[in-house]
Enzyme design. Sequence first.
Site, PDB file in Angstrom:
ATOM      1  N   GLU A  95      48.572 -45.472  20.080  1.00 54.19           N
ATOM      2  CA  GLU A  95      49.780 -45.165  20.841  1.00 54.19           C
ATOM      3  C   GLU A  95      49.442 -44.141  21.917  1.00 54.19           C
ATOM      4  O   GLU A  95      48.522 -43.338  21.759  1.00 54.19           O
ATOM      5  CB  GLU A  95      50.877 -44.603  19.928  1.00 54.19           C
ATOM      6  CG  GLU A  95      51.437 -45.657  18.997  1.00 54.19           C
ATOM      7  CD  GLU A  95      52.639 -45.179  18.186  1.00 54.19           C
ATOM      8  OE1 GLU A  95      53.496 -46.018  17.898  1.00 54.19           O
ATOM      9  OE2 GLU A  95      52.710 -43.990  17.834  1.00 54.19           O
ATOM     10  N   CYS A 108      49.835 -38.522  27.562  1.00 54.52           N
ATOM     11  CA  CYS A 108      49.221 -38.030  26.329  1.00 54.52           C
ATOM     12  C   CYS A 108      48.475 -39.218  25.736  1.00 54.52           C
ATOM     13  O   CYS A 108      49.092 -40.230  25.394  1.00 54.52           O
ATOM     14  CB  CYS A 108      50.314 -37.538  25.381  1.00 54.52           C
ATOM     15  SG  CYS A 108      49.698 -37.052  23.758  1.00 54.52           S
ATOM     16  N   CYS A 115      43.152 -41.356  12.558  1.00 54.24           N
ATOM     17  CA  CYS A 115      42.470 -40.060  12.562  1.00 54.24           C
ATOM     18  C   CYS A 115      41.833 -39.841  11.205  1.00 54.24           C
ATOM     19  O   CYS A 115      42.416 -40.176  10.177  1.00 54.24           O
ATOM     20  CB  CYS A 115      43.461 -38.934  12.864  1.00 54.24           C
ATOM     21  SG  CYS A 115      42.683 -37.311  13.060  1.00 54.24           S
ATOM     22  N   CYS A 119      45.482 -33.497   8.122  1.00 53.35           N
ATOM     23  CA  CYS A 119      46.505 -32.458   8.293  1.00 53.35           C
ATOM     24  C   CYS A 119      47.796 -33.017   7.708  1.00 53.35           C
ATOM     25  O   CYS A 119      48.281 -34.068   8.150  1.00 53.35           O
ATOM     26  CB  CYS A 119      46.664 -32.105   9.766  1.00 53.35           C
ATOM     27  SG  CYS A 119      45.095 -31.630  10.533  1.00 53.35           S
ATOM     28  N   CYS A 122      50.924 -34.232   9.769  1.00 59.11           N
ATOM     29  CA  CYS A 122      50.721 -35.087  10.942  1.00 59.11           C
ATOM     30  C   CYS A 122      50.717 -36.564  10.554  1.00 59.11           C
ATOM     31  O   CYS A 122      49.975 -36.971   9.659  1.00 59.11           O
ATOM     32  CB  CYS A 122      49.401 -34.712  11.621  1.00 59.11           C
ATOM     33  SG  CYS A 122      49.019 -35.742  13.051  1.00 59.11           S
ATOM     34  N   LEU A 221      45.922 -24.143  15.565  1.00 63.75           N
ATOM     35  CA  LEU A 221      45.670 -23.051  14.611  1.00 63.75           C
ATOM     36  C   LEU A 221      46.676 -23.070  13.445  1.00 63.75           C
ATOM     37  O   LEU A 221      46.284 -23.116  12.289  1.00 63.75           O
ATOM     38  CB  LEU A 221      45.712 -21.722  15.377  1.00 63.75           C
ATOM     39  CG  LEU A 221      45.291 -20.469  14.619  1.00 63.75           C
ATOM     40  CD1 LEU A 221      43.876 -20.590  14.079  1.00 63.75           C
ATOM     41  CD2 LEU A 221      45.427 -19.232  15.521  1.00 63.75           C
ATOM     42  N   CYS A 339      54.749 -34.374  19.099  1.00 67.95           N
ATOM     43  CA  CYS A 339      53.455 -33.944  18.553  1.00 67.95           C
ATOM     44  C   CYS A 339      53.373 -34.342  17.083  1.00 67.95           C
ATOM     45  O   CYS A 339      54.287 -34.061  16.313  1.00 67.95           O
ATOM     46  CB  CYS A 339      53.312 -32.431  18.608  1.00 67.95           C
ATOM     47  SG  CYS A 339      53.250 -31.764  20.243  1.00 67.95           S
TER      48      CYS A 339
HETATM   49  N1  SAH Z   1      43.358 -33.756  16.428  1.00 63.77           N
HETATM   50  C1  SAH Z   1      43.672 -32.898  17.552  1.00 63.77           C
HETATM   51  C2  SAH Z   1      44.497 -33.617  18.601  1.00 63.77           C
HETATM   52  C3  SAH Z   1      45.913 -33.949  18.161  1.00 63.77           C
HETATM   53  S1  SAH Z   1      47.001 -33.056  19.155  1.00 63.77           S
HETATM   54  C4  SAH Z   1      44.313 -31.634  17.073  1.00 63.77           C
HETATM   55  O1  SAH Z   1      44.546 -31.512  15.874  1.00 63.77           O
HETATM   56  O2  SAH Z   1      44.524 -30.718  17.868  1.00 63.77           O
HETATM   57  C5  SAH Z   1      48.452 -33.120  18.225  1.00 63.77           C
HETATM   58  C6  SAH Z   1      49.022 -31.730  18.029  1.00 63.77           C
HETATM   59  O3  SAH Z   1      50.247 -31.853  17.294  1.00 63.77           O
HETATM   60  C7  SAH Z   1      48.118 -30.835  17.188  1.00 63.77           C
HETATM   61  O4  SAH Z   1      48.237 -29.518  17.629  1.00 63.77           O
HETATM   62  C8  SAH Z   1      48.727 -30.997  15.816  1.00 63.77           C
HETATM   63  O5  SAH Z   1      48.365 -29.969  14.936  1.00 63.77           O
HETATM   64  C9  SAH Z   1      50.185 -31.008  16.159  1.00 63.77           C
HETATM   65  N2  SAH Z   1      51.031 -31.614  15.134  1.00 63.77           N
HETATM   66  C10 SAH Z   1      50.667 -32.490  14.179  1.00 63.77           C
HETATM   67  N3  SAH Z   1      51.726 -32.841  13.431  1.00 63.77           N
HETATM   68  C11 SAH Z   1      52.780 -32.163  13.934  1.00 63.77           C
HETATM   69  C12 SAH Z   1      54.155 -32.125  13.606  1.00 63.77           C
HETATM   70  N4  SAH Z   1      54.643 -32.839  12.595  1.00 63.77           N
HETATM   71  N5  SAH Z   1      54.958 -31.337  14.342  1.00 63.77           N
HETATM   72  C13 SAH Z   1      54.471 -30.624  15.382  1.00 63.77           C
HETATM   73  N6  SAH Z   1      53.183 -30.624  15.744  1.00 63.77           N
HETATM   74  C14 SAH Z   1      52.345 -31.387  15.027  1.00 63.77           C
END
Ligand code: SAH
Length: 346
Positions: A95, A108, A115, A119, A122, A221, A339
């Site tokens: 996507e 984006c 992935c 996490c 996510c 972070l 995100c």
């Molecule tokens: N794998 C990379 C790129 C993904 S960017 C990374 O982890 O940075 C996607 C961003 O959305 C990351 O900062 C991730 O931590 C954040 N994210 C993931 N799930 C989320 C959620 N449910 N709500 C808000 N941010 C989220």
Amino acid sequence: MQTEKQLIFDLTQAELEGWLSVQGEKGFRAQQIMVGLYQNRVGDIGEFSTLPKPLREKLAVHFDFSGLIPVKTLQSQSGQTHKTLFKLVDGCLIEAVLMLYDERRTVCISTQSGCGLDCSFCATGQMGLSRNLSNGEIVAQVIHYARQLDLNNERITNIVFMGMGEPFHNYKNVMLAISSLNDPRRFGLSARRMTISTVGVVPKIKAFADANTQVNLAVSLHTVDDDLRSQLMSINRKYPVSDLLRACRYYVGKTNRRITFEYALIDGVNDSEEAASALVQRIKGMLCHVNLIPLNPTQKFVRQGSHAKKVRAFADVLESNQISCTIRLRRGIEIGAGCGQLAAEA
Ligand code: SAH
């Protein structure tokens, strides 16, 4: 037969010149082809009016000019967020999102199908990894939206590598894609208008610092508490907070560029004022910016995003300690384009 063709966006100019020379064609054709692909964004080989017909035919036999097929597009109620589900030549799904906010036209894009990280909050992590994207498949997402905007005489202003996947687990192809997108003879977008987000793959943060591009770096972070971070993101067991922050300092020292920390605020988990103070203690003095994102809902994570008041209080702690921060507006949530919500359910 699609799958046997090479995706034309995978080739560097030198590789295309090599192919042309094997075909007995002139090297200058490579530049014409690149201009056609990246700047005029021809969608079909037939539109390559600068090329002689026999060469067009050869190109059509050898190369795939799209790399991805849009399967479904959803638009937010405001019409400002568009999410597209694409099918790759081997059937894998990804996507990508186009955001039309104010003057910005931000895409984006995904770097992997799925992935390999886990996490817990996510949706992409929840679906697992299918495979890395090739550099051409990464670029093709941008070209898709660039063509769409061309129809309104608009241009992409920003590219964020924040779609599906971990860009630093596909480092080589991501860097190749960046050079295609940045090269003035190809897509020609300033590196300063691109941002890579990483979960915190320490050796690659260092490599990226050494690569000394002007591309912005964001690090997910979410907390500076090692126990909590390991619970939420198992990558933290491999690269704990102190190692991660050391790599971030190395990046800032080496590039003189401000680093962004992404911090998803989860109600009752990492959103207290104490958590904000702990964050301040760890990043104070670093050239950095904090992006606060109230957690977006995903299917398999029960916790909620923090309430607006809590978010404000968290931001106040940072600001009163001279740490710049922004509260990310929630957009495209109802179409699963926020995100952490990209999951490619066909
Ligand atoms: N794998 C990379 C790129 C993904 S960017 C990374 O982890 O940075 C996607 C961003 O959305 C990351 O900062 C991730 O931590 C954040 N994210 C993931 N799930 C989320 C959620 N449910 N709500 C808000 N941010 C989220």
